[in-house]
Design a protein around this motif. Structure first.
Motif, PDB file in Angstrom:
ATOM      1  N   GLY A  85     -20.717  40.838 -16.693  1.00 11.16           N
ATOM      2  CA  GLY A  85     -21.729  40.417 -16.590  1.00 11.16           C
ATOM      3  C   GLY A  85     -22.734  41.438 -17.391  1.00 11.16           C
ATOM      4  N   GLY A  86     -23.901  41.215 -17.453  1.00 12.49           N
ATOM      5  CA  GLY A  86     -24.997  42.203 -17.943  1.00 12.49           C
ATOM      6  C   GLY A  86     -24.576  42.483 -19.344  1.00 12.49           C
ATOM      7  N   ALA A  87     -24.821  43.895 -19.848  1.00  9.16           N
ATOM      8  CA  ALA A  87     -24.613  44.180 -21.176  1.00  9.16           C
ATOM      9  C   ALA A  87     -24.142  45.623 -21.256  1.00  9.16           C
ATOM     10  N   ASP A  88     -23.071  46.062 -20.288  1.00 14.88           N
ATOM     11  CA  ASP A  88     -22.741  47.195 -20.207  1.00 14.88           C
ATOM     12  C   ASP A  88     -21.151  47.578 -20.293  1.00 14.88           C
ATOM     13  N   ASN A  89     -20.653  46.511 -20.201  1.00 10.45           N
ATOM     14  CA  ASN A  89     -19.134  46.811 -20.342  1.00 10.45           C
ATOM     15  C   ASN A  89     -18.566  46.603 -21.729  1.00 10.45           C
ATOM     16  N   PRO A  90     -18.308  47.544 -22.608  1.00  7.79           N
ATOM     17  CA  PRO A  90     -17.745  47.379 -23.884  1.00  7.79           C
ATOM     18  C   PRO A  90     -16.596  46.392 -23.867  1.00  7.79           C
ATOM     19  N   TYR A 113     -26.241  24.490 -16.108  1.00  3.33           N
ATOM     20  CA  TYR A 113     -26.510  24.956 -17.660  1.00  3.33           C
ATOM     21  C   TYR A 113     -27.495  24.158 -18.278  1.00  3.33           C
ATOM     22  N   GLY A 114     -27.389  22.752 -17.963  1.00  2.08           N
ATOM     23  CA  GLY A 114     -28.415  21.879 -18.830  1.00  2.08           C
ATOM     24  C   GLY A 114     -29.678  22.346 -18.522  1.00  2.08           C
ATOM     25  N   ALA A 115     -30.179  22.532 -17.422  1.00  2.00           N
ATOM     26  CA  ALA A 115     -31.294  22.905 -16.818  1.00  2.00           C
ATOM     27  C   ALA A 115     -31.861  24.350 -17.377  1.00  2.00           C
ATOM     28  N   GLU A 116     -30.895  25.203 -17.589  1.00  2.00           N
ATOM     29  CA  GLU A 116     -31.284  26.515 -18.096  1.00  2.00           C
ATOM     30  C   GLU A 116     -31.585  26.537 -19.476  1.00  2.00           C
ATOM     31  N   LEU A 117     -30.623  25.838 -19.948  1.00  2.00           N
ATOM     32  CA  LEU A 117     -30.884  25.597 -21.569  1.00  2.00           C
ATOM     33  C   LEU A 117     -32.100  24.898 -21.816  1.00  2.00           C
ATOM     34  N   GLU A 118     -32.392  23.923 -21.116  1.00  2.00           N
ATOM     35  CA  GLU A 118     -33.676  23.071 -21.532  1.00  2.00           C
ATOM     36  C   GLU A 118     -35.059  23.912 -21.151  1.00  2.00           C
ATOM     37  N   ALA A 119     -34.850  24.892 -20.284  1.00  2.00           N
ATOM     38  CA  ALA A 119     -35.919  25.812 -19.588  1.00  2.00           C
ATOM     39  C   ALA A 119     -36.284  26.628 -20.655  1.00  2.00           C
ATOM     40  N   GLY A 120     -35.201  27.306 -21.738  1.00  2.46           N
ATOM     41  CA  GLY A 120     -35.297  28.340 -22.683  1.00  2.46           C
ATOM     42  C   GLY A 120     -34.582  29.464 -22.146  1.00  2.46           C
ATOM     43  N   ARG A 121     -34.045  29.505 -20.921  1.00  5.73           N
ATOM     44  CA  ARG A 121     -33.623  30.667 -20.265  1.00  5.73           C
ATOM     45  C   ARG A 121     -32.179  31.229 -21.116  1.00  5.73           C
ATOM     46  N   ASN A 162     -25.989  37.605 -30.494  1.00  3.88           N
ATOM     47  CA  ASN A 162     -25.633  37.510 -29.094  1.00  3.88           C
ATOM     48  C   ASN A 162     -26.456  36.340 -28.244  1.00  3.88           C
ATOM     49  N   VAL A 163     -25.719  35.760 -27.612  1.00  7.51           N
ATOM     50  CA  VAL A 163     -26.499  34.630 -26.669  1.00  7.51           C
ATOM     51  C   VAL A 163     -26.933  35.311 -25.481  1.00  7.51           C
ATOM     52  N   TRP A 164     -28.246  35.519 -24.987  1.00 11.10           N
ATOM     53  CA  TRP A 164     -28.603  35.897 -23.595  1.00 11.10           C
ATOM     54  C   TRP A 164     -29.193  35.295 -22.626  1.00 11.10           C
ATOM     55  N   LEU A 165     -28.641  35.386 -21.480  1.00 10.89           N
ATOM     56  CA  LEU A 165     -29.076  34.560 -20.329  1.00 10.89           C
ATOM     57  C   LEU A 165     -29.920  35.569 -19.477  1.00 10.89           C
ATOM     58  N   TYR A 166     -31.317  34.955 -19.293  1.00 10.07           N
ATOM     59  CA  TYR A 166     -32.301  35.780 -18.698  1.00 10.07           C
ATOM     60  C   TYR A 166     -32.521  37.178 -19.271  1.00 10.07           C
ATOM     61  N   ASP A 167     -32.243  37.368 -20.560  1.00 11.39           N
ATOM     62  CA  ASP A 167     -32.308  38.738 -21.121  1.00 11.39           C
ATOM     63  C   ASP A 167     -31.523  39.811 -20.441  1.00 11.39           C
ATOM     64  N   THR A 168     -30.393  39.249 -19.702  1.00 17.63           N
ATOM     65  CA  THR A 168     -29.670  40.186 -18.657  1.00 17.63           C
ATOM     66  C   THR A 168     -28.269  40.194 -19.183  1.00 17.63           C
ATOM     67  N   HIS A 169     -27.827  39.201 -19.223  1.00 19.39           N
ATOM     68  CA  HIS A 169     -26.294  39.033 -19.543  1.00 19.39           C
ATOM     69  C   HIS A 169     -26.005  38.610 -20.964  1.00 19.39           C
ATOM     70  N   LYS A 170     -25.506  39.531 -21.643  1.00 19.34           N
ATOM     71  CA  LYS A 170     -25.192  39.357 -23.027  1.00 19.34           C
ATOM     72  C   LYS A 170     -23.855  38.711 -23.264  1.00 19.34           C
ATOM     73  N   LEU A 171     -24.010  37.878 -24.156  1.00 19.86           N
ATOM     74  CA  LEU A 171     -22.703  37.073 -24.518  1.00 19.86           C
ATOM     75  C   LEU A 171     -22.650  37.303 -26.030  1.00 19.86           C
ATOM     76  N   PRO A 172     -21.517  37.835 -26.483  1.00 14.33           N
ATOM     77  CA  PRO A 172     -21.457  37.994 -27.780  1.00 14.33           C
ATOM     78  C   PRO A 172     -20.994  36.833 -28.632  1.00 14.33           C
ATOM     79  N   VAL A 173     -21.568  36.213 -29.820  1.00 15.02           N
ATOM     80  CA  VAL A 173     -21.243  35.337 -30.528  1.00 15.02           C
ATOM     81  C   VAL A 173     -19.847  35.538 -31.219  1.00 15.02           C
ATOM     82  N   SER A 174     -18.810  34.866 -31.537  1.00 10.91           N
ATOM     83  CA  SER A 174     -17.882  35.121 -32.259  1.00 10.91           C
ATOM     84  C   SER A 174     -18.093  35.177 -33.562  1.00 10.91           C
TER      85      SER A 174
END
Length: 926
Positions: free
Chosen positions: A95-100, A142-150, A163-175
């Motif tokens: 989670g977050g953005a710390d673990n390569p 998921y749908g609620a958070e997507l709709e809210a722009g988070r 990258n897709v970011w969840l709450y500006d906290t969890h970094k999800l790299p795009v393929s």
């Protein structure tokens, strides 16, 4: 070097490497030989504990980094100290953005070079998780958070990445294989890059290098051209919707569906998580330490520190989480290529022993913690405590059934997905043989769940190579109990499971079962049973069964009310023979209550009738204020009874009579107690829980506590409570000194948790991780070090009488640790010889000799805080093999003690304190 005594410190934002360096002179004066450090490798940003490691080969920058670490090592060395590291091999922080490593897996899925490193089932749910990793970090659907722009798509201009970011906290790299969809075809340069990214699929052999080249090119193009930068911003706008309009986010939703990850509500993890976690914590992902490449990568730095002499020992965290603990420990010893001190965090059932074939010095000492607490408990009070608990709370369920029920609840809820994975693995094995091919996943799940719920230990250690009789006994016991409980499951299913879990099935000639599949399944069940036991027993049942919470401790057995003196001696003799260098602990970062809080609770066993009367009275007083005559309003009786025990255990010494009730301190204590009770309610999972807490009930409980500790509201209660508490607290001081002396002189290495050198009255984490006032402790130590030999006895007697500031505990600790320093051989290799009393069947005295070739000492402790020296009149301690010694010196008090006819009068031993450590005058020249 075998430690003489260890001192555990908790690193974090309030305490870094330089703080530990500054602590070195104090620890040396105290008599400590080894700093025992919490994890200090690079962890997630702002980590509260260090167990969420993101890079095993870097020191935590937030603690000061490499330079500060070296300053700490030098300071320790300059003061004659070394240090031990709490090492975490089982899991990493994700989670977050710390673990390569984790981010690479998210970016490339099964094609990631690290995909095998994490324990992922890539085919757990083919319909929507095939080839994907579940990311259960959303606070809502998921749908609620997507709709809210988070959930947002962002461009990393420096790295040329999306990258897709969840709450500006969890970094999800795009393929990168989907970058073309983002870049579009509006701008010529971006269109060219998009075509190249789209063509990556055709160059699998050079996928990584080509991707890095293209990312670099994208970053350079964006940095060099305003036109490209503007075009990219326009492209990103297509993936941004309007808050409140779910359809406007469809482009981003479509992109997310093409990734190697699936973001979900955190509650989805219970059903669908497809990677092994640390217990049920989704942000701690299990790693496959059994793979040689994972082992080598994660141990590179720690081996370097060991070989260069910067580090001298390891404490292995959660060793039961590893697939094969024995193989890991053997590899650790072999690859280190230098001697070092090694202990494991292993929680043993009361009937279980540490595996002698493991190449370790021992455990972290939970077994001693529970033995010494049980020794302080008066076993004759058990019936009285049980009767009152049942009468007051109407909680009639037996503890073993509470444990079973709690484990089942954990498997049906928070760890359901892991159970599903095991049942799928069991089905795959069963399908290999016509005799078992009809065993469905549902039936195997039911049988597995009941078997694991009945396991009498945390785990077994079946490895397919050797067969341990203890393992087979535990498995047979669990299967037998499960068969009785699940009578609607055919017995043949349990017979199959017994052969599977013991791996005996792999040995059947012509059995048709794949050997590796059998062994792998059995070992994965073992990895699962430990966390289930921990969550079901320690984190649920211990908070439900409140008969006598002094015994509700990590590694403890609450149904065992007391620990007999003979059993204590036997355990110490085994330690002296087999594990002379194991740790002995009484407080840790994981204990449910501090050592002195438990010592107070143990004192309650000396006054069971008065305790019952007081609780009944206190309940009536507090409930009467709310007009609750029937006693049906919150808190429930079981929770109320826990509150009263916690109150006795943790009431601050600085608020105890004759000291005044200082309002600010009382308020602070009330808030601590409220937080601890709220955690207890949620852990119990009866009236509330962590997933969907009953905030109304919790509020009612905290208001009950707040009112009880408000003198303006509950003055009558406090007037009734404080005198009784003062008596129990004094008996608790007696118990605390006994506990400490036994820890320092028993076979093993005494371990001290930060701050516990004076009263440790903390409750469960996070209450026990508060900052420690080391400056104040340093001043107290200086004051007790000033005692001269002539006035020591008088001074210590006064400190014992005026116990509130904790100096009596600190003084004894310093004296005895320095005694250990001067007589290392006596404690590192010395034998243990129990002593008994003459002319007394049950004197409630623990006494023994520690003997070595060049020394001997006698330890005696009064186990009954009610008894004073006159009560021991006429009772003598038999000196056993040292009957020839006539003159002794009390190491603590500095006084002389004499024997006659091979015995010493107990009133002389306990003339000033309930403990004594004696050495022959002739032998040591004292």
């Amino acid at each position: 070097m075998i430690p003489r005594a260890t001192y555990r410190v908790q690193f974090g934002k309030e305490f870094g490497f330089d703080d530990a360096a500054a602590l070195a002179p104090y620890l040396a004066q105290l008599g400590i030989s080894h700093l025992y450090a919490s994890p200090y490798l690079q962890a997630r940003s702002h980590s509260q504990h260090g167990y969420d490691i993101t890079d095993h080969n870097s020191l935590n920058a937030e603690l000061g980094g490499y330079d500060a670490f070296q300053r700490m090592v030098r300071a320790l060395r300059d003061n004659g100290l070394e240090h031990i590291l709490d090492y975490v091999p089982n899991h990493m922080g994700v989670g977050g953005a710390d673990n390569p490593l984790w981010l690479d897996v998210l970016e490339w899925g099964e094609d990631s070079r690290y995909a095998r490193w994490f324990d992922v089932d890539w085919n757990s749910h083919p319909e929507y998780l095939n080839g994907k990793l579940l990311v259960p970090f959303l606070a809502d659907q998921y749908g609620a958070e997507l709709e809210a722009g988070r959930i947002e798509l962002k461009f990393d201009a420096e790295r040329g990445e999306f990258n897709v970011w969840l709450y500006d906290t969890h970094k999800l790299p795009v393929s990168p294989l989907t970058y073309a969809e983002i870049l579009g075809n509006g701008n010529g340069e971006l269109r060219k890059l998009a075509e190249e990214f789209a063509g990556l699929e055709n160059h699998r052999m050079d996928l990584l290098s080509n991707t890095n080249r293209l990312k670099s090119g994208l970053a350079q193009s964006v940095a060099a051209s305003n036109e490209v930068r503007s075009a990219l911003e326009s492209a990103l706008k297509r993936f941004r919707g309007r808050a409140g309009d779910l359809n406007s986010w469809s482009v981003l939703d479509a992109l997310i569906h093409k990734q190697y990850w699936r973001p979900s509500h955190f509650r989805v993890a219970a059903d669908d998580i497809n990677y092994r976690r640390f217990f049920n914590i989704s942000e701690l992902a299990g790693i496959r330490m059994e793979l040689p490449e994972v082992f080598e990568h994660t141990h590179r730095l720690v081996f370097e520190l060991l070989r260069e002499g910067s580090l001298q020992g390891l404490r292995i965290d959660h060793v039961d989480g590893l697939l094969d603990p024995k193989e890991y420990l053997e590899r650790l010893r072999a690859r280190a290529m230098t001697p070092f001190y090694l202990v494991v965090e292993k929680i043993l059932a009361h009937h279980e022993t540490l595996r002698e074939e493991w190449p370790v010095e021992g455990t972290t000492g939970y077994e001693f913690c529970n033995q010494v607490t049980g020794l302080l408990v008066d076993g004759t009070s058990e019936d009285a405590f049980t009767r009152f608990y049942l009468d007051f709370t109407s909680e009639w369920q037996a503890f073993p059934e509470i444990v079973r029920e709690s484990k089942v609840k954990i498997m049906e809820n928070e760890m359901r997905s892991e159970l599903e994975a095991l049942s799928r693995a069991a089905v795959r094995v069963a399908s290999q043989n016509p005799r078992t091919t009809d065993f469905t996943q549902n039936i195997l799940r039911r049988a597995l769940k009941e078997t694991i719920a009945c396991f009498p230990v945390y785990r077994t250690y079946v490895d397919g190579v050797t067969h341990d009789k203890a393992d087979e006994r535990y498995i047979h016991w669990a299967i037998t109990q499960a068969t009785k409980n699940e009578q609607e499951v055919d017995a043949s299913v349990f017979a199959f499971l017994e052969k599977l879990l013991s791996a005996r099935m792999a040995e059947q000639p012509g059995g048709g079962f794949d050997r590796q599949a059998v062994i792998r399944c059995a070992m994965k069940v073992q990895q699962f049973s430990g966390p289930v036991m921990a969550k079901g027993l320690e984190d649920t049942a211990f908070y439900r069964y409140n008969r006598f919470v002094a015994r509700n401790e990590v590694g403890g057995s609450p149904e065992q009310f007391a620990f007999p003196l003979g059993s204590f001696h036997k355990a110490n003799q085994v330690r002296a023979e087999k594990w002379p260098h194991t740790l002995l602990t009484t407080s840790t970062h994981d204990t449910k209550r501090g050592e002195d809080a438990r010592a107070r609770l143990a004192a309650l066993s000396l006054v069971p009738e008065e305790w019952a009367a007081k609780v009944t009275s206190w309940s009536r007083i507090l409930r009467a204020r709310h007009g609750d005559v029937e006693g049906t309003a919150p808190p429930a009786r079981n929770d109320e009874y826990l509150f009263f025990q916690n109150l006795i255990a943790s009431w601050p010494a600085e608020l105890s009579p004759p000291l005044a009730l200082e309002p600010t301190k009382l308020t602070e204590y009330s808030e601590r107690l409220q937080a601890a009770m709220t955690k207890s309610l949620r852990e119990a999972r009866v009236r509330s829980n962590w997933i969907s807490p009953d905030t109304e009930y919790e509020k009612a409980v905290t208001e009950f506590i707040r009112d009880a500790l408000n003198p303006e509201v509950s003055g009558t209660f406090l007037e009734n409570f404080l005198p009784f508490h003062e008596r129990v607290a004094r008996m608790g001081v007696h118990n605390s000194l006994v506990q400490m002396v036994l820890k320092i002189t028993s076979p093993g290495v005494p371990d001290f948790y930060q701050g516990s050198e004076i009263w440790d009255l903390n409750l469960t984490d996070p209450d026990n991780r508060q900052p420690v006032d080391f400056a104040m402790r340093g001043r107290l130590l200086e004051s007790v070090r000033e005692f001269s030999a002539e006035d020591r006895a008088c001074s210590l007697s006064q400190l014992f009488k005026n116990w509130h500031d904790g100096r009596i505990k600190l003084a004894l600790l310093a004296v005895l640790l320095n005694f250990r320093r001067d007589h290392r051989g006596l404690f590192e290799t010395g034998a243990y010889e129990p002593l008994s009393c003459k002319d007394c069947e049950e004197p409630r005295v623990c006494a023994y000799l520690r003997t070595a070739e060049r020394g001997v000492c006698l330890v005696a402790a009064s186990l009954d805080a009610r008894l004073q020296p006159p009560d021991y009149r006429g009772i003598k301690l038999d000196l056993g093999i040292r009957a020839d010694v006539l003159h002794w010196r009390d190491v603590i008090m500095g006084r002389s003690v004499h024997s006659e006819n091979g015995a010493i009068d107990l009133p002389e031993i306990f003339a000033s304190l309930p403990v004594a450590v004696l050495i022959p005058v002739s032998r040591f020249g004292a």
